[in-house]
Design a protein around this motif. Structure first.
Motif, PDB file in Angstrom:
ATOM      1  N   PRO A 114     -27.245  -2.364 -30.212  1.00 38.74           N
ATOM      2  CA  PRO A 114     -26.436  -3.430 -29.597  1.00 38.74           C
ATOM      3  C   PRO A 114     -25.098  -2.908 -29.093  1.00 38.74           C
ATOM      4  O   PRO A 114     -24.689  -1.777 -29.384  1.00 38.74           O
ATOM      5  CB  PRO A 114     -26.261  -4.430 -30.738  1.00 38.74           C
ATOM      6  N   TYR A 115     -24.418  -3.769 -28.371  1.00 35.48           N
ATOM      7  CA  TYR A 115     -23.115  -3.464 -27.781  1.00 35.48           C
ATOM      8  C   TYR A 115     -22.134  -2.979 -28.847  1.00 35.48           C
ATOM      9  O   TYR A 115     -22.160  -3.422 -30.002  1.00 35.48           O
ATOM     10  CB  TYR A 115     -22.599  -4.733 -27.103  1.00 35.48           C
ATOM     11  N   ARG A 172     -26.881  -5.144 -20.282  1.00 38.58           N
ATOM     12  CA  ARG A 172     -27.022  -3.715 -20.551  1.00 38.58           C
ATOM     13  C   ARG A 172     -25.986  -3.163 -21.512  1.00 38.58           C
ATOM     14  O   ARG A 172     -26.189  -2.103 -22.101  1.00 38.58           O
ATOM     15  CB  ARG A 172     -26.957  -2.940 -19.225  1.00 38.58           C
ATOM     16  N   GLY A 173     -24.844  -3.849 -21.657  1.00 34.39           N
ATOM     17  CA  GLY A 173     -23.775  -3.267 -22.461  1.00 34.39           C
ATOM     18  C   GLY A 173     -23.292  -1.978 -21.821  1.00 34.39           C
ATOM     19  O   GLY A 173     -23.159  -1.877 -20.605  1.00 34.39           O
ATOM     20  N   TYR A 174     -23.071  -0.943 -22.640  1.00 31.69           N
ATOM     21  CA  TYR A 174     -22.641   0.356 -22.123  1.00 31.69           C
ATOM     22  C   TYR A 174     -23.825   1.313 -22.006  1.00 31.69           C
ATOM     23  O   TYR A 174     -23.707   2.498 -22.288  1.00 31.69           O
ATOM     24  CB  TYR A 174     -21.582   0.961 -23.049  1.00 31.69           C
ATOM     25  N   GLU A 359     -16.387   3.101 -29.896  1.00 27.66           N
ATOM     26  CA  GLU A 359     -16.632   4.380 -30.558  1.00 27.66           C
ATOM     27  C   GLU A 359     -16.195   5.580 -29.731  1.00 27.66           C
ATOM     28  O   GLU A 359     -16.282   6.708 -30.187  1.00 27.66           O
ATOM     29  CB  GLU A 359     -18.120   4.490 -30.922  1.00 27.66           C
ATOM     30  N   SER A 360     -15.749   5.378 -28.511  1.00 29.66           N
ATOM     31  CA  SER A 360     -15.196   6.428 -27.654  1.00 29.66           C
ATOM     32  C   SER A 360     -13.941   5.873 -27.007  1.00 29.66           C
ATOM     33  O   SER A 360     -13.772   4.654 -26.920  1.00 29.66           O
ATOM     34  CB  SER A 360     -16.195   6.822 -26.558  1.00 29.66           C
ATOM     35  N   PRO A 361     -13.046   6.747 -26.541  1.00 30.29           N
ATOM     36  CA  PRO A 361     -11.917   6.228 -25.763  1.00 30.29           C
ATOM     37  C   PRO A 361     -12.437   5.412 -24.589  1.00 30.29           C
ATOM     38  O   PRO A 361     -13.430   5.769 -23.950  1.00 30.29           O
ATOM     39  CB  PRO A 361     -11.200   7.497 -25.295  1.00 30.29           C
ATOM     40  N   VAL A 362     -11.754   4.319 -24.297  1.00 33.76           N
ATOM     41  CA  VAL A 362     -12.190   3.400 -23.253  1.00 33.76           C
ATOM     42  C   VAL A 362     -11.035   3.178 -22.287  1.00 33.76           C
ATOM     43  O   VAL A 362      -9.878   3.065 -22.707  1.00 33.76           O
ATOM     44  CB  VAL A 362     -12.637   2.051 -23.868  1.00 33.76           C
ATOM     45  N   ILE A 363     -11.353   3.122 -21.008  1.00 36.35           N
ATOM     46  CA  ILE A 363     -10.368   2.722 -20.008  1.00 36.35           C
ATOM     47  C   ILE A 363     -10.795   1.371 -19.460  1.00 36.35           C
ATOM     48  O   ILE A 363     -11.970   1.160 -19.167  1.00 36.35           O
ATOM     49  CB  ILE A 363     -10.221   3.768 -18.880  1.00 36.35           C
ATOM     50  N   MET A 364      -9.841   0.464 -19.359  1.00 41.06           N
ATOM     51  CA  MET A 364     -10.149  -0.899 -18.936  1.00 41.06           C
ATOM     52  C   MET A 364      -9.186  -1.356 -17.856  1.00 41.06           C
ATOM     53  O   MET A 364      -7.969  -1.229 -18.018  1.00 41.06           O
ATOM     54  CB  MET A 364     -10.070  -1.871 -20.111  1.00 41.06           C
ATOM     55  N   ALA A 365      -9.746  -1.886 -16.780  1.00 37.32           N
ATOM     56  CA  ALA A 365      -8.964  -2.561 -15.757  1.00 37.32           C
ATOM     57  C   ALA A 365      -9.176  -4.053 -15.935  1.00 37.32           C
ATOM     58  O   ALA A 365     -10.308  -4.521 -15.918  1.00 37.32           O
ATOM     59  CB  ALA A 365      -9.424  -2.130 -14.370  1.00 37.32           C
ATOM     60  N   ALA A 366      -8.113  -4.778 -16.147  1.00 35.29           N
ATOM     61  CA  ALA A 366      -8.242  -6.208 -16.423  1.00 35.29           C
ATOM     62  C   ALA A 366      -7.002  -6.942 -15.936  1.00 35.29           C
ATOM     63  O   ALA A 366      -6.227  -7.449 -16.734  1.00 35.29           O
ATOM     64  CB  ALA A 366      -8.468  -6.445 -17.915  1.00 35.29           C
ATOM     65  N   GLY A 367      -6.822  -6.988 -14.638  1.00 35.52           N
ATOM     66  CA  GLY A 367      -5.710  -7.743 -14.075  1.00 35.52           C
ATOM     67  C   GLY A 367      -6.123  -9.193 -13.910  1.00 35.52           C
ATOM     68  O   GLY A 367      -6.396  -9.655 -12.798  1.00 35.52           O
ATOM     69  N   THR A 368      -6.169  -9.911 -15.018  1.00 36.34           N
ATOM     70  CA  THR A 368      -6.774 -11.243 -15.027  1.00 36.34           C
ATOM     71  C   THR A 368      -5.771 -12.321 -15.418  1.00 36.34           C
ATOM     72  O   THR A 368      -4.803 -12.065 -16.128  1.00 36.34           O
ATOM     73  CB  THR A 368      -7.963 -11.278 -16.013  1.00 36.34           C
ATOM     74  N   PHE A 369      -6.034 -13.550 -14.981  1.00 33.36           N
ATOM     75  CA  PHE A 369      -5.206 -14.689 -15.347  1.00 33.36           C
ATOM     76  C   PHE A 369      -5.430 -15.082 -16.801  1.00 33.36           C
ATOM     77  O   PHE A 369      -4.517 -15.573 -17.468  1.00 33.36           O
ATOM     78  CB  PHE A 369      -5.523 -15.877 -14.433  1.00 33.36           C
ATOM     79  N   ALA A 381     -14.915   1.473 -18.919  1.00 36.72           N
ATOM     80  CA  ALA A 381     -15.816   2.606 -19.080  1.00 36.72           C
ATOM     81  C   ALA A 381     -15.432   3.398 -20.317  1.00 36.72           C
ATOM     82  O   ALA A 381     -14.249   3.669 -20.532  1.00 36.72           O
ATOM     83  CB  ALA A 381     -15.745   3.519 -17.859  1.00 36.72           C
ATOM     84  N   PRO A 382     -16.417   3.773 -21.119  1.00 35.17           N
ATOM     85  CA  PRO A 382     -16.149   4.749 -22.173  1.00 35.17           C
ATOM     86  C   PRO A 382     -16.022   6.127 -21.538  1.00 35.17           C
ATOM     87  O   PRO A 382     -16.771   6.468 -20.617  1.00 35.17           O
ATOM     88  CB  PRO A 382     -17.390   4.649 -23.072  1.00 35.17           C
ATOM     89  N   ILE A 383     -15.078   6.908 -21.991  1.00 34.86           N
ATOM     90  CA  ILE A 383     -14.877   8.251 -21.414  1.00 34.86           C
ATOM     91  C   ILE A 383     -15.809   9.215 -22.143  1.00 34.86           C
ATOM     92  O   ILE A 383     -15.436   9.893 -23.109  1.00 34.86           O
ATOM     93  CB  ILE A 383     -13.404   8.697 -21.518  1.00 34.86           C
ATOM     94  N   ARG A 384     -17.036   9.220 -21.705  1.00 31.74           N
ATOM     95  CA  ARG A 384     -18.062  10.097 -22.268  1.00 31.74           C
ATOM     96  C   ARG A 384     -19.160  10.275 -21.222  1.00 31.74           C
ATOM     97  O   ARG A 384     -19.307   9.461 -20.325  1.00 31.74           O
ATOM     98  CB  ARG A 384     -18.640   9.503 -23.561  1.00 31.74           C
TER      99      ARG A 384
END
Length: 417
Positions: A114-115, A172-174, A359-369, A381-384
């Motif tokens: 699972p996710y 799909r999750g990651y 479980e891995s470094p993650v980069i997130m773009a979230a310019g949200t209201f 995205a997980p950096i892997r």
């Protein structure tokens, strides 16, 4: 990967023309789901007095009660529990699972691992966190086949007398695998019930709502859960989650959310009811806009030689568009460009970090209201390896197109395209 000459208008027109049939099909699905939501509102006689805020215990909050009824109708379920007190999709899924599982039971994930954020909910025996494992509930997962399908022989071998819940993750999750369509989930539910008729079939419905004309609870799934800051909140719900399915199972989840004997009879809505109703009303159209954006993005990136999942031709059953890149630099540049294209916090530059629950470094773009609102345009995205970006959402098709353009311009400027 192909070199891009920088002519955005030509590329965008070609991508949209190529995918025109899929885009039109998405509009039809959105329209049918809009009718379904409208019928539920009309059936339950939704009125402006249902939007009144409740306080304290929230006894006799008719708006809250009607909201539950509307959600049940929309999802083809016997009952639903819709609350702003559910803080995330993971919390909502955990509430549903803890509600129906007991010490000594077993949960079997038939769609693989699972996710990431659910791993701590599953836990390990004696971890002291109150996880499923800490309560003596065993968890097993059956990996998907190389083709991304359920391994039915392995599932049958994994079932025991303790198996109480079969769990399906729709999205799909990651993972670089297909998300499961409602038709595929219907087949899963039928086969699982033949394997163990007294077990509960549960589906994590996050990212999937309104992408097709049917929902899992309309095709044999006993219980579903999802987040209001994803699809069904329509970009307006500021918090919350929903659980829908068989009445007795929803009631057990309500006991977990509050307390046994209290369940869904209390819970002040604190002024959120109108936004949740209105968000649900808008959700079919806005989900359609996001899906069209994903189809367009897949068409553009495939034109440039990138591998995408799903491809622009493929059926859609969730919001998520995965794009495989060649390196961490490509991945980071893409996600940062999505942030740069946002209406909120466009000036912020996201960087990979060790995010709680991952479980891995993650980069997130979230310019949200709405913070974390992934019906709004976001990417993470997980950096892997493999270097896969997962883009989702977009309240308007035009915004997604703008963001794809920004991503290509940034990649080209950094000599990555």
């Amino acid at each position: 990967m192909k070199r891009w000459d920088g002519n955005w208008e030509s590329l965008a027109e070609a991508a949209e023309r190529k995918a025109s049939a899929r885009l039109a099909e998405t509009d039809t699905i959105a329209e049918r789901n809009q009718w379904k939501v409208l019928e539920a509102f009309r059936k339950r006689k939704v009125s402006d007095f249902h939007f009144a805020a409740s306080t304290g215990y929230g006894y006799n909050d008719r708006g809250r009660e009607v909201l539950d009824e509307v959600y049940a109708d929309v999802f083809g379920a016997e009952a639903a529990l819709v609350r702003p007190h559910l803080v995330s999709g993971t919390h909502t899924i955990g509430t549903a699972l803890f509600g129906v599982l007991r010490p000594g039971d077993e949960i079997l994930f038939v769609t693989g691992r699972p996710y990431d954020t659910l791993h701590k909910v599953i836990g390990k025996p004696g971890d002291g966190t109150g996880s499923l494992a800490d309560w003596g509930i065993r968890s097993k997962e059956v990996p998907l086949t190389a083709a991304g399908a359920v391994d039915w022989d392995a599932v049958a071998a994994a079932v025991t007398g303790r198996t109480r819940v079969f769990a399906i993750q729709r999205s799909r999750g990651y993972d670089w695998r297909p998300s499961f369509t409602v038709g595929e989930i219907a087949e899963m539910a039928e086969r699982l019930k033949r394997l163990k008729p007294d077990a509960i079939v549960f589906a994590d419905n996050c990212y999937g709502e309104f992408t097709e004309e049917r929902e899992p609870t309309e095709v044999g799934v006993d219980l579903i859960a999802g987040s209001l800051i994803k699809n069904p909140g329509g970009g307006l719900a500021t918090s919350g989650g929903y659980i829908a399915g068989r009445k007795e199972l929803v009631e057990l989840a309500a006991y977990r959310l509050t307390a046994p004997g209290i369940g869904g009879e209390v819970g002040a809505m604190l002024g959120t009811t109108r936004l949740i109703f209105q968000g649900l009303f808008l959700a079919p159209h806005l989900v359609g806009q996001a899906v069209k954006g994903s189809i367009f993005a897949a068409s553009v990136f495939e034109e440039l030689g990138f591998e995408t999942h799903p491809g622009w031709r493929d059926p859609r059953t969730d919001l998520i568009q995965a794009v495989r890149f060649d390196s961490a630099a490509h991945l980071i540049a893409f996600v940062q460009a999505i942030q740069k294209a946002a209406a909120v916090d466009a000036h912020v530059v996201p960087e990979p970090w060790d995010m709680p629950g991952y479980e891995s470094p993650v980069i997130m773009a979230a310019g949200t209201f709405v913070q974390g609102g992934s019906l709004e345009l976001s990417a993470d995205a997980p950096i892997r390896e493999p270097y896969i970006a997962f883009m989702q959402g977009g309240l308007t098709f035009a915004h997604v197109k703008f963001a794809v353009r920004q991503a290509l311009l940034d990649l080209k400027q950094q000599d990555l395209l």
